[in-house]
Design a protein around this motif. Structure first.
Motif, mmCIF file in Angstrom:
data_model
loop_
_atom_site.group_PDB
_atom_site.id
_atom_site.type_symbol
_atom_site.label_atom_id
_atom_site.label_comp_id
_atom_site.label_asym_id
_atom_site.label_seq_id
_atom_site.Cartn_x
_atom_site.Cartn_y
_atom_site.Cartn_z
ATOM 1 N N VAL A 239 -58.356 -17.892 9.868
ATOM 2 C CA VAL A 239 -56.965 -17.841 9.842
ATOM 3 C C VAL A 239 -56.376 -17.680 8.708
ATOM 4 N N SER A 240 -55.363 -16.955 8.393
ATOM 5 C CA SER A 240 -54.985 -16.537 7.123
ATOM 6 C C SER A 240 -53.959 -17.967 6.597
ATOM 7 N N ALA A 241 -54.074 -18.292 5.448
ATOM 8 C CA ALA A 241 -53.393 -19.827 4.957
ATOM 9 C C ALA A 241 -51.935 -19.730 5.254
ATOM 10 N N SER A 242 -51.258 -18.432 4.969
ATOM 11 C CA SER A 242 -49.904 -18.613 5.362
ATOM 12 C C SER A 242 -49.611 -18.758 6.829
ATOM 13 N N PHE A 243 -50.361 -18.157 7.831
ATOM 14 C CA PHE A 243 -50.312 -18.322 9.048
ATOM 15 C C PHE A 243 -50.640 -19.739 9.623
ATOM 16 N N CYS A 244 -51.547 -20.397 9.108
ATOM 17 C CA CYS A 244 -51.985 -21.610 9.124
ATOM 18 C C CYS A 244 -51.138 -22.810 8.896
ATOM 19 N N PHE A 245 -50.282 -22.546 7.734
ATOM 20 C CA PHE A 245 -49.324 -23.434 7.572
ATOM 21 C C PHE A 245 -48.066 -23.356 8.486
ATOM 22 N N LEU A 246 -47.801 -22.028 9.021
ATOM 23 C CA LEU A 246 -46.816 -22.120 9.791
ATOM 24 C C LEU A 246 -47.126 -22.208 11.132
ATOM 25 N N GLN A 247 -48.376 -22.494 11.590
ATOM 26 C CA GLN A 247 -48.633 -22.938 12.840
ATOM 27 C C GLN A 247 -48.605 -24.569 12.797
ATOM 28 N N ILE A 248 -48.964 -25.074 11.750
ATOM 29 C CA ILE A 248 -48.759 -26.452 11.549
ATOM 30 C C ILE A 248 -47.386 -26.888 11.605
ATOM 31 N N PHE A 249 -46.356 -26.087 11.288
ATOM 32 C CA PHE A 249 -45.094 -26.357 11.122
ATOM 33 C C PHE A 249 -44.407 -26.396 12.720
ATOM 34 N N CYS A 250 -45.013 -25.338 13.211
ATOM 35 C CA CYS A 250 -44.589 -25.014 14.784
ATOM 36 C C CYS A 250 -45.089 -26.071 15.516
ATOM 37 N N ILE A 251 -46.409 -26.396 15.539
ATOM 38 C CA ILE A 251 -46.967 -27.515 16.290
ATOM 39 C C ILE A 251 -46.342 -28.938 16.018
ATOM 40 N N TYR A 252 -46.260 -29.159 15.016
ATOM 41 C CA TYR A 252 -45.783 -30.651 14.450
ATOM 42 C C TYR A 252 -44.133 -30.941 14.847
#
Length: 322
Positions: free
Chosen positions: A93-106
């Motif tokens: 997973v790309s780093a930018s999408f990974c941080f976006l997913q972290i933000f969304c789930i949290y």
């Protein structure tokens, strides 16, 4: 793979918790897609029912609408990504999408807990102050509470994300099915003191802020139940049961996710770890619309009205219409 670079230049992460499912790939894809479709249909139908019927424009149902919107938000942060990963041989997973997913789930998790907290306060006012309820919890108060819930969650995790993005990472393998904030921080080889302090502070805020009104509300509700009439106890049980089930289910799922991300779970079977890591992101969006859809009499009547209308419309013979 060890990478000597900052997370701002890190191009991707590797997700290390996926099993080799081989020929079962299509089966798991279909099951996951069906679950996502069911979640979308159930939550969207309840949102539409509440929004389109003025008789449901009451505080309790508006808070439910916010809850269902959050279920769609959290599910969208997981399911499309999960479907892509199931079909993929290389789980990156790309780093930018990974941080976006972290933000969304949290933010989903924090908003869910806060929404359940304000719903417990709403039930406390309805049971303990039934005559003053309409003046204490007006329809003007509801959007303010909902905006504060979402704004609080978004601001809190924007700070978390800004701290994590600036970390120096010495690895890119995350032992999870999706991007996880704590596991990303564990990859850091720079000083994480500020991240850990704010992370601990954030966990306390995420748990303590919603937990205090929940405990207070239910202590007052129990007090009224024990000192009130049988009718009052029945009303309290009827109105609080779906909320309590939802609250306990969500707390159960989050507890397992926190435990397995912070402690050694090597003795636990991989399949069980996968189920527990996805529990609060799958079961909660499925359970809430079922619980509230069946328990709330007004929502049940709307469902029955729509169903009966469609059945009658389908059975109407155009020849007999005068």
């Amino acid at each position: 793979m060890m990478l000597n670079s900052t997370s701002s230049t890190l191009s991707y992460f590797i997700l290390g918790a996926y099993l080799n499912i081989g020929n079962l790939r299509s089966f798991y894809f279909m099951i996951t897609a069906m679950l996502y479709l069911v979640i979308i249909v159930m939550n969207m139908s309840l949102i539409v029912i509440i929004c389109m019927n003025r008789s449901l424009h009451e505080p309790m149902y508006l808070f439910l609408c916010s809850l269902f919107v959050n279920e769609l938000y959290g599910s969208t942060g997981l399911f499309p990504f999960l479907l892509v990963q199931i079909l993929s041989d290389i789980h990156t997973v790309s780093a930018s999408f990974c941080f976006l997913q972290i933000f969304c789930i949290y933010t989903y998790a924090n908003t869910e807990f806060c929404n359940l907290a304000i719903m417990s306060y709403d039930r406390y006012l309805a049971i303990c102050f039934p005559l003053q309820y309409n003046t204490r919890m007006t329809c003007n108060h509801v959007p303010i509470f909902i905006i504060l819930i979402w704004l609080y969650s978004f601001v809190k995790f924007l700070i978390t994300l800004s701290l994590n993005i600036n970390l120096l990472l010495c690895g890119n393998i995350i032992n999870s099915l999706y991007c996880h904030n704590y596991l990303v921080v564990k990859l850091a080889c720079s000083d994480t003191k500020v991240n850990n302090i704010y992370g601990l502070f954030g966990v306390v805020l995420s748990i303590l802020v919603p937990l205090l009104p929940i405990i207070y509300s239910y202590m007052k509700i129990l007090n009224v139940c024990f000192s009130g009439s049988k009718q009052m106890r029945q009303k309290a049980v009827r109105t609080c049961t779906p909320h309590l089930v939802s609250l306990l289910n969500f707390s159960f799922g989050c507890s397992f996710e926190i435990l397995q991300s912070r402690f050694d779970m090597s003795s636990v079977p991989s399949v069980l770890k996968i189920i527990l890591s996805l529990y609060f992101l799958i079961i909660q969006p499925l359970l809430n619309p079922i619980m509230y859809g069946l328990q709330m009499s007004k929502i049940r009547k709307m469902y029955q009205h729509l169903f009966c209308y469609k059945m009658l419309s389908g059975q109407t013979d155009p020849v007999q219409v005068q």
